[in-house]
Design a protein around this motif. Sequence first.
Motif, short mmCIF file in Angstrom:
data_model
loop_
_atom_site.label_atom_id
_atom_site.label_comp_id
_atom_site.label_asym_id
_atom_site.label_seq_id
_atom_site.Cartn_x
_atom_site.Cartn_y
_atom_site.Cartn_z
N ALA A 51 65.63 60.04 46.56
CA ALA A 51 66.07 58.65 46.42
C ALA A 51 67.53 58.50 46.83
N PHE A 52 68.39 59.42 46.42
CA PHE A 52 69.80 59.32 46.77
C PHE A 52 70.04 59.52 48.26
N ARG A 53 69.15 60.22 48.94
CA ARG A 53 69.30 60.42 50.37
C ARG A 53 69.05 59.13 51.16
N GLN A 54 68.59 58.07 50.48
CA GLN A 54 68.39 56.80 51.16
C GLN A 54 69.72 56.14 51.54
N THR A 55 70.80 56.52 50.85
CA THR A 55 72.10 55.91 51.10
C THR A 55 72.82 56.67 52.21
N PRO A 56 73.22 56.00 53.28
CA PRO A 56 73.89 56.71 54.38
C PRO A 56 75.27 57.21 53.99
N GLU A 57 75.62 58.37 54.50
CA GLU A 57 76.98 58.92 54.41
C GLU A 57 77.41 59.20 52.97
N ALA A 123 74.50 56.44 38.47
CA ALA A 123 74.20 56.77 39.87
C ALA A 123 72.88 56.11 40.22
N TYR A 124 72.96 54.99 40.93
CA TYR A 124 71.78 54.24 41.31
C TYR A 124 71.53 54.43 42.81
N SER A 125 70.31 54.81 43.16
CA SER A 125 69.95 54.90 44.57
C SER A 125 69.70 53.49 45.13
N ASP A 126 69.56 53.41 46.42
CA ASP A 126 69.25 52.12 47.05
C ASP A 126 67.89 51.58 46.62
N LEU A 127 67.02 52.44 46.12
CA LEU A 127 65.72 52.00 45.63
C LEU A 127 65.83 51.27 44.29
N LEU A 128 66.97 51.44 43.61
CA LEU A 128 67.17 50.85 42.28
C LEU A 128 68.16 49.70 42.30
N LYS A 129 69.15 49.76 43.16
CA LYS A 129 70.21 48.74 43.16
C LYS A 129 69.64 47.34 43.34
N ARG A 130 70.27 46.39 42.63
CA ARG A 130 69.94 44.97 42.76
C ARG A 130 68.47 44.67 42.44
N THR A 131 67.91 45.42 41.51
CA THR A 131 66.56 45.16 41.02
C THR A 131 66.62 44.85 39.54
N PRO A 132 65.59 44.19 38.98
CA PRO A 132 65.57 44.00 37.53
C PRO A 132 65.66 45.31 36.76
N ALA A 133 65.07 46.37 37.29
CA ALA A 133 65.11 47.67 36.61
C ALA A 133 66.54 48.18 36.46
N ALA A 134 67.40 47.89 37.44
CA ALA A 134 68.78 48.35 37.37
C ALA A 134 69.50 47.74 36.17
N THR A 135 69.28 46.46 35.95
CA THR A 135 69.88 45.80 34.79
C THR A 135 69.18 46.23 33.50
N GLU A 136 67.87 46.35 33.55
CA GLU A 136 67.14 46.71 32.33
C GLU A 136 67.53 48.10 31.83
N ALA A 137 67.82 49.02 32.73
CA ALA A 137 68.25 50.35 32.30
C ALA A 137 69.51 50.26 31.44
N GLN A 138 70.45 49.41 31.86
CA GLN A 138 71.66 49.19 31.06
C GLN A 138 71.32 48.54 29.72
N TYR A 139 70.44 47.56 29.77
CA TYR A 139 70.03 46.85 28.55
C TYR A 139 69.40 47.80 27.54
N LEU A 140 68.56 48.72 28.00
CA LEU A 140 67.89 49.64 27.08
C LEU A 140 68.90 50.53 26.36
N LEU A 141 69.91 51.01 27.07
CA LEU A 141 70.92 51.83 26.41
C LEU A 141 71.76 51.01 25.43
#
Length: 239
Positions: A51-57, A123-141
Motif C-alpha cells: 500500500a505504501f508503495r503506491q505513493t511516488p518518491e 502513516a496513511y497510504s494513498d489507498l486510505l487518504k481522503r476516505t471515510p475510513a481515514a477519519t474513522e480510524a482517528q475517531y475510533l482511537l
Amino acid sequence: MSTSAVSERPVGEPVPNWVARPRPAREPMVGHYCRLEPVDVERHGAALYAAFRQTPEDADWTYMFAGPFPDEASYLTHARAMQASEDPQHFAVIDLASGQAVGTLSSMRIDPANGVMEVGNVAYSDLLKRTPAATEAQYLLMCRAFDQLGYRRYEWKCDSLNGPSRAAALRLGFQFEGIFRQAVVYKGRNRDTAWFSIVDGEWPAVREAMTQWLAPHNFDEAGRQRRRLSDLIAAVRPG
C-alpha cells in the motif's frame, strides 16, 4: 508567611475523585468503514508495504521518524519493531471494503496517572487518504481514549513545517496550543513541534460532529461528502 497568604495564591480547578485511568488494551476497534488491529507482521506487513508503495518518491515519510524503506525487508523489520512496542501501541487500519491493511497509526505517550495520551505515527497510504475510513480510524482511537477509558486529554503533535498534518489536526477538532522550538532532532535536522489537543470537555461536541460526518447519508452515490467535518465541528462547538 501566613497560612492565609498561601491560601490566596491561584490554583487550578479541583478534579474531585480523580484516579489513574486504565492503560488502553491492545484490542481491535471496529467501525463502519475500517477496523483497527494491533500491527502483526504476518497478517499486515506485506499488504502495508504494498500500500505504501503506491505513493511516488516515498514522500509520505518526509516528516516521519522512520522511513523511507528501500525494500520490503526493511519495512518488515520496521513492522516487527511496531508489533513489539508497548508504547507506542501501533494499529493497522483495515479497509472493510477490501479487507486490506492500508495504513497505520498509534496511541503513544500513554500517561494513565494524568489521563493523557497522544495519537501519533500516522502513516496513511494513498489507498486510505481522503476516505471515510481515514477519519474513522482517528475517531475510533478518540472513542477509546475518552469514552472507554475516561482520559482527560488527547494530543496531536507534528513538525511545525508539516502543513498537511497541521491542517488534519484542525479538521479533526484539535485546538492549536503553540510551537515547542527546537524540540527534536530527527533525520539529522531540527524539528520545531506544533502541539494540538482535545480535552474531555470538548470531546462531546467533536464526537457529535464526527458521528454526523461519518454517517452514510453524509455521502452521495459517488462517495462525495455532503457536509465538511470542519463545518460540522464549528456548528456544534460552543463559542
